[in-house]
Design a protein around this motif. Structure first.
Motif, PDB file in Angstrom:
ATOM      1  N   GLY A  26       9.275  -4.144  42.316  1.00  0.00           N
ATOM      2  CA  GLY A  26      10.054  -2.946  42.036  1.00  0.00           C
ATOM      3  C   GLY A  26      10.807  -2.405  43.229  1.00  0.00           C
ATOM      4  N   GLU A  27      10.710  -2.985  44.428  1.00  0.00           N
ATOM      5  CA  GLU A  27      11.270  -2.382  45.504  1.00  0.00           C
ATOM      6  C   GLU A  27      12.843  -2.832  45.670  1.00  0.00           C
ATOM      7  N   PHE A  28      13.090  -4.149  45.292  1.00  0.00           N
ATOM      8  CA  PHE A  28      14.292  -4.859  45.681  1.00  0.00           C
ATOM      9  C   PHE A  28      15.171  -5.155  44.386  1.00  0.00           C
ATOM     10  N   LEU A  29      16.374  -5.387  44.590  1.00  0.00           N
ATOM     11  CA  LEU A  29      17.388  -6.258  43.700  1.00  0.00           C
ATOM     12  C   LEU A  29      18.232  -6.984  44.358  1.00  0.00           C
ATOM     13  N   ALA A  30      18.025  -8.234  44.140  1.00  0.00           N
ATOM     14  CA  ALA A  30      18.965  -9.402  44.581  1.00  0.00           C
ATOM     15  C   ALA A  30      20.210  -9.785  43.771  1.00  0.00           C
ATOM     16  N   ILE A  31      21.312  -9.877  44.487  1.00  0.00           N
ATOM     17  CA  ILE A  31      22.515 -10.409  43.735  1.00  0.00           C
ATOM     18  C   ILE A  31      23.024 -11.625  44.286  1.00  0.00           C
ATOM     19  N   CYS A  32      23.691 -12.639  43.850  1.00  0.00           N
ATOM     20  CA  CYS A  32      24.274 -13.668  44.570  1.00  0.00           C
ATOM     21  C   CYS A  32      25.378 -14.079  43.330  1.00  0.00           C
ATOM     22  N   GLY A  33      26.431 -14.766  44.176  1.00  0.00           N
ATOM     23  CA  GLY A  33      27.623 -15.164  43.170  1.00  0.00           C
ATOM     24  C   GLY A  33      28.440 -16.187  44.197  1.00  0.00           C
ATOM     25  N   ASP A  34      29.826 -16.086  43.384  1.00  0.00           N
ATOM     26  CA  ASP A  34      30.839 -16.905  43.965  1.00  0.00           C
ATOM     27  C   ASP A  34      31.327 -17.266  45.130  1.00  0.00           C
ATOM     28  N   ASN A  35      30.815 -15.936  46.161  1.00  0.00           N
ATOM     29  CA  ASN A  35      31.561 -16.117  47.453  1.00  0.00           C
ATOM     30  C   ASN A  35      30.577 -16.718  48.451  1.00  0.00           C
ATOM     31  N   GLY A  36      29.233 -17.419  48.009  1.00  0.00           N
ATOM     32  CA  GLY A  36      28.527 -18.047  48.874  1.00  0.00           C
ATOM     33  C   GLY A  36      27.578 -16.991  49.622  1.00  0.00           C
ATOM     34  N   GLY A  37      27.512 -15.785  49.272  1.00  0.00           N
ATOM     35  CA  GLY A  37      26.649 -14.842  49.888  1.00  0.00           C
ATOM     36  C   GLY A  37      25.448 -14.385  48.910  1.00  0.00           C
ATOM     37  N   LEU A  38      24.636 -13.815  49.541  1.00  0.00           N
ATOM     38  CA  LEU A  38      23.594 -12.974  48.962  1.00  0.00           C
ATOM     39  C   LEU A  38      23.466 -11.365  49.380  1.00  0.00           C
ATOM     40  N   ALA A  39      23.149 -10.657  48.344  1.00  0.00           N
ATOM     41  CA  ALA A  39      23.238  -9.425  48.614  1.00  0.00           C
ATOM     42  C   ALA A  39      21.650  -8.926  48.295  1.00  0.00           C
ATOM     43  N   LEU A  40      21.120  -7.942  49.020  1.00  0.00           N
ATOM     44  CA  LEU A  40      19.619  -7.216  48.791  1.00  0.00           C
ATOM     45  C   LEU A  40      19.963  -5.450  48.495  1.00  0.00           C
ATOM     46  N   PHE A  41      19.586  -5.071  47.715  1.00  0.00           N
ATOM     47  CA  PHE A  41      19.671  -3.713  47.453  1.00  0.00           C
ATOM     48  C   PHE A  41      18.233  -2.866  47.272  1.00  0.00           C
ATOM     49  N   LYS A  42      18.203  -1.742  47.590  1.00  0.00           N
ATOM     50  CA  LYS A  42      17.039  -0.970  47.227  1.00  0.00           C
ATOM     51  C   LYS A  42      17.019  -0.590  45.771  1.00  0.00           C
ATOM     52  N   ALA A  43      16.062  -0.861  44.829  1.00  0.00           N
ATOM     53  CA  ALA A  43      16.004  -0.723  43.623  1.00  0.00           C
ATOM     54  C   ALA A  43      16.275   0.794  43.274  1.00  0.00           C
ATOM     55  N   SER A  44      15.719   1.582  44.068  1.00  0.00           N
ATOM     56  CA  SER A  44      15.324   3.054  43.611  1.00  0.00           C
ATOM     57  C   SER A  44      16.688   3.719  43.524  1.00  0.00           C
ATOM     58  N   ASN A  45      17.529   3.438  44.325  1.00  0.00           N
ATOM     59  CA  ASN A  45      18.698   4.259  44.463  1.00  0.00           C
ATOM     60  C   ASN A  45      20.197   3.197  44.678  1.00  0.00           C
ATOM     61  N   LEU A  46      20.033   1.921  44.561  1.00  0.00           N
ATOM     62  CA  LEU A  46      20.951   0.954  44.560  1.00  0.00           C
ATOM     63  C   LEU A  46      22.004   1.025  45.692  1.00  0.00           C
ATOM     64  N   GLN A  47      21.111   1.452  46.791  1.00  0.00           N
ATOM     65  CA  GLN A  47      21.678   1.314  48.275  1.00  0.00           C
ATOM     66  C   GLN A  47      21.738  -0.104  48.795  1.00  0.00           C
ATOM     67  N   LEU A  48      22.641  -0.695  49.293  1.00  0.00           N
ATOM     68  CA  LEU A  48      22.732  -2.004  49.999  1.00  0.00           C
ATOM     69  C   LEU A  48      21.949  -1.844  51.162  1.00  0.00           C
ATOM     70  N   ILE A  49      20.862  -2.905  51.182  1.00  0.00           N
ATOM     71  CA  ILE A  49      20.194  -3.166  52.473  1.00  0.00           C
ATOM     72  C   ILE A  49      20.882  -4.052  53.598  1.00  0.00           C
ATOM     73  N   THR A  50      21.184  -5.135  52.925  1.00  0.00           N
ATOM     74  CA  THR A  50      21.738  -6.034  53.616  1.00  0.00           C
ATOM     75  C   THR A  50      22.519  -7.174  53.008  1.00  0.00           C
ATOM     76  N   GLU A  51      23.355  -7.965  53.771  1.00  0.00           N
ATOM     77  CA  GLU A  51      24.197  -9.083  53.035  1.00  0.00           C
ATOM     78  C   GLU A  51      23.756 -10.343  53.757  1.00  0.00           C
ATOM     79  N   PHE A  52      23.360 -11.462  53.166  1.00  0.00           N
ATOM     80  CA  PHE A  52      23.138 -12.852  53.782  1.00  0.00           C
ATOM     81  C   PHE A  52      24.115 -13.570  53.741  1.00  0.00           C
ATOM     82  N   VAL A  53      25.002 -14.009  54.910  1.00  0.00           N
ATOM     83  CA  VAL A  53      26.052 -14.915  54.757  1.00  0.00           C
ATOM     84  C   VAL A  53      25.575 -16.263  54.859  1.00  0.00           C
ATOM     85  N   LEU A  54      25.616 -16.922  53.625  1.00  0.00           N
ATOM     86  CA  LEU A  54      24.844 -18.280  53.413  1.00  0.00           C
ATOM     87  C   LEU A  54      25.933 -19.411  53.612  1.00  0.00           C
TER      88      LEU A  54
END
Length: 313
Positions: free
Chosen positions: A75-103
């Motif tokens: 329950g700690e994290f939310l991950a999102i990926c899409g068309d831009n070739g990247g991956l974003a990781l959020f803190k699930a409790s407040n939806l604050q961005l933790i980091t983005e991975f440029v893949l």
């Protein structure tokens, strides 16, 4: 036994918007959804009301369509990926961005699916880049990159072994990273008889005994991976009217659901292969299916721009 619709959540923003991915939070209070306009919405499951939104311009992924979202099991994290070739990781409790991975630095390619490991320490992401990547969340580093051929559609972690299932339009593979590798060593490819069929989705049963694959021949194949390889399907569920696009195994028993391009949702007994119920309330193809963690309800998302919540009665 039948599928009873509890409610419908409308995501209509503009005529061309369709739902790409959905995910329940581990406590079942929230349902997250992503749309083809790059917007992520969060719904209160008890009230069916929208309570939060990540707009399309909030981070880099907003420049492209968001194709996959996932909550970590803790329950700690939310991950999102899409068309831009990247991956974003959020803190699930407040939806604050933790980091983005440029893949993918040079070319924008679709990332089609992201999944957390059962221990919530690793992320796997696959897509239109001819490879699967595994990321260590704590160190925020890429620890594994495997080249394959073709657009990978789906990835799934085994619930208690270091097995990973991936599928594309050309193949489905089962990879063994062994218990001591922490996904850092090259995996062994486990023989899997799929009749050389491509597939749209893969999922493990909650007890880890079974692997279900949504194949391109309008059928779902189920494998018993508790036995010794090579694996052949012990069940073939061929009732689909169109290509099955989505799968979800019940979190506590041997039932699973599948959804196809002809807008049908099917409920199966994963041991006997019996078709228990089906429903075609959606107006367009099913894009995603997801059980709540307690197994009391499940959600379906469709290209008809709606999400429906169901229970089995």
């Amino acid at each position: 036994m039948k599928l009873e619709q509890i409610t419908e959540l409308s995501e209509i923003v503009r005529p061309m918007v369709s739902i790409r991915s959905i995910a329940f939070s581990p406590n079942n209070n929230l349902l997250a959804s992503s749309s083809s306009d790059s917007t992520i919405k969060f719904w209160d499951v008890s009230t069916q009301k929208e309570i939060a939104q990540l707009p399309s311009n909030s981070i880099t992924y907003g420049r492209g369509e968001v194709r996959s979202i996932a909550f970590s099991s803790n329950g700690e994290f939310l991950a999102i990926c899409g068309d831009n070739g990247g991956l974003a990781l959020f803190k699930a409790s407040n939806l604050q961005l933790i980091t983005e991975f440029v893949l993918q630095k040079r070319v924008k390619l679709n990332e089609s699916c992201v999944a957390f490991s059962p221990c919530s320490k690793y992320l796997a992401v696959v897509g239109w880049n001819n490879c699967i990547r595994i990321i260590d969340i704590e160190t925020k580093t890429l620890i594994q990159q495997l080249r394959v051929q073709g657009w990978l559609h789906s990835v799934a972690f085994h619930p208690n072994k270091k097995l990973l299932a991936i599928c594309s339009g050309d193949f489905t593979r089962l990879l063994d990273f062994e218990d001591t590798s922490a996904y850092q060593l090259p995996p062994k490819k486990i023989p899997l008889n799929t009749n050389n069929l491509g597939s749209n989705s893969v999922t493990f049963s909650s007890n880890g005994k079974f692997l279900a694959i949504a194949s391109y021949d309008d059928a779902v194949r189920v494998y018993n991976i508790d036995k010794k390889p090579p694996y052949s399907p012990y069940l073939v569920c061929p009732e689909h009217r169109g290509s099955p696009n989505a799968l979800a195994w019940h979190p506590q028993n041997d039932l699973f659901i599948s959804g196809d391009s002809d807008r049908f949702i099917y409920l199966w007994n994963g041991v006997s292969g019996e078709l228990l119920a089906k429903n075609n309330s959606h107006l367009k193809q099913i894009s995603c299916l997801e059980w709540s963690s307690d197994g009391q309800i499940f959600a379906s998302a469709s290209r008809d721009r709606s999400i429906k919540i169901w229970q089995i009665v």
